[in-house]
Design a protein around this motif. Structure first.
Motif, PDB file in Angstrom:
ATOM      1  N   UNK A  38       0.185  58.687 -18.438  1.00 42.02           N
ATOM      2  CA  UNK A  38       0.132  60.103 -18.053  1.00 42.02           C
ATOM      3  C   UNK A  38      -0.327  60.965 -19.227  1.00 42.02           C
ATOM      4  N   UNK A  39       0.118  60.646 -20.433  1.00 40.20           N
ATOM      5  CA  UNK A  39      -0.345  61.387 -21.605  1.00 40.20           C
ATOM      6  C   UNK A  39      -1.843  61.228 -21.808  1.00 40.20           C
ATOM      7  N   UNK A  40      -2.354  60.029 -21.598  1.00 46.08           N
ATOM      8  CA  UNK A  40      -3.793  59.809 -21.711  1.00 46.08           C
ATOM      9  C   UNK A  40      -4.533  60.621 -20.653  1.00 46.08           C
ATOM     10  N   UNK A  41      -3.956  60.706 -19.459  1.00 42.64           N
ATOM     11  CA  UNK A  41      -4.602  61.433 -18.369  1.00 42.64           C
ATOM     12  C   UNK A  41      -4.657  62.935 -18.640  1.00 42.64           C
ATOM     13  N   UNK A  42      -3.569  63.509 -19.171  1.00 41.57           N
ATOM     14  CA  UNK A  42      -3.535  64.966 -19.345  1.00 41.57           C
ATOM     15  C   UNK A  42      -4.048  65.426 -20.695  1.00 41.57           C
ATOM     16  N   UNK A  43      -4.343  64.509 -21.595  1.00 40.96           N
ATOM     17  CA  UNK A  43      -4.821  64.883 -22.933  1.00 40.96           C
ATOM     18  C   UNK A  43      -6.329  64.748 -23.015  1.00 40.96           C
ATOM     19  N   UNK A  44      -6.933  65.676 -23.750  1.00 42.66           N
ATOM     20  CA  UNK A  44      -8.374  65.612 -23.954  1.00 42.66           C
ATOM     21  C   UNK A  44      -8.726  64.529 -24.972  1.00 42.66           C
ATOM     22  N   UNK A  45      -7.882  64.376 -25.994  1.00 44.32           N
ATOM     23  CA  UNK A  45      -8.125  63.356 -27.013  1.00 44.32           C
ATOM     24  C   UNK A  45      -6.804  63.001 -27.687  1.00 44.32           C
ATOM     25  N   UNK A  46      -6.860  62.040 -28.588  1.00 42.99           N
ATOM     26  CA  UNK A  46      -5.665  61.638 -29.319  1.00 42.99           C
ATOM     27  C   UNK A  46      -5.202  62.655 -30.343  1.00 42.99           C
ATOM     28  N   UNK A  98       5.295  54.019 -30.856  1.00 43.28           N
ATOM     29  CA  UNK A  98       4.624  53.754 -29.589  1.00 43.28           C
ATOM     30  C   UNK A  98       3.497  54.759 -29.366  1.00 43.28           C
ATOM     31  N   UNK A  99       3.772  56.029 -29.638  1.00 47.12           N
ATOM     32  CA  UNK A  99       2.745  57.071 -29.503  1.00 47.12           C
ATOM     33  C   UNK A  99       1.600  56.824 -30.495  1.00 47.12           C
ATOM     34  N   UNK A 100       1.945  56.399 -31.685  1.00 49.83           N
ATOM     35  CA  UNK A 100       0.941  56.138 -32.716  1.00 49.83           C
ATOM     36  C   UNK A 100       0.036  54.983 -32.307  1.00 49.83           C
ATOM     37  N   UNK A 101       0.609  53.922 -31.758  1.00 51.87           N
ATOM     38  CA  UNK A 101      -0.210  52.782 -31.336  1.00 51.87           C
ATOM     39  C   UNK A 101      -1.068  53.135 -30.131  1.00 51.87           C
ATOM     40  N   UNK A 102      -0.642  54.124 -29.326  1.00 52.32           N
ATOM     41  CA  UNK A 102      -1.438  54.557 -28.177  1.00 52.32           C
ATOM     42  C   UNK A 102      -2.547  55.515 -28.587  1.00 52.32           C
TER      43      UNK A 102
END
Length: 127
Positions: free
Chosen positions: A80-88, A111-115
């Motif tokens: 969901x974070x990948x979907x709603x975020x424009x970039x890392x 976990x967030x860092x590895x994603x």
């Protein structure tokens, strides 16, 4: 009458072996010591920088996570974070809640860092 031997002066122990052991220990600990951090997680305090885009508040509980108030699994939170975020580089706000330990918070940060989410801000825990 008894004749006793003349008293001998006490022999002082040599300090050389002790000094050798101290230097060997010093060399040993210098060789096995780790200097500098292995890995660092850059952090911001929530509220200090400009925040743009959709809300990305991840609450960390001892047994789970919520994203914007919706309980999800770790995998679903990342998707969901990948979907709603424009970039890392978008800011993700983490807030410990429900007595979550510091270790649990660090695990979620890793976990967030590895994603690929590098901008992580920590918000004050809710009572």
């Amino acid at each position: 009458m008894f004749r006793f031997a003349t008293p001998r002066t006490r022999a002082r122990p040599s300090l050389t072996p002790m000094i050798d052991v101290v230097f060997l220990l010093l060399v040993f600990f210098m060789l096995v010591a780790r200097f500098g951090p292995d890995r660092a997680l850059p952090l911001e305090i929530a509220g200090e920088g400009a925040y743009a885009g959709p809300p990305r508040l991840v609450e960390v509980f001892p047994a789970g996570l919520t994203l914007n108030g919706v309980a999800l699994s770790q995998r679903d939170v990342l998707l969901e974070l990948v979907r709603i975020s424009a970039s890392g580089t978008d800011t993700v706000v983490l807030r410990p809640a429900g007595g979550a330990s510091l270790q649990r918070l660090v695990e979620v940060m890793a976990l967030m860092d590895t994603a690929g989410f590098r901008n992580i801000a920590i918000a004050e825990a809710r009572p």
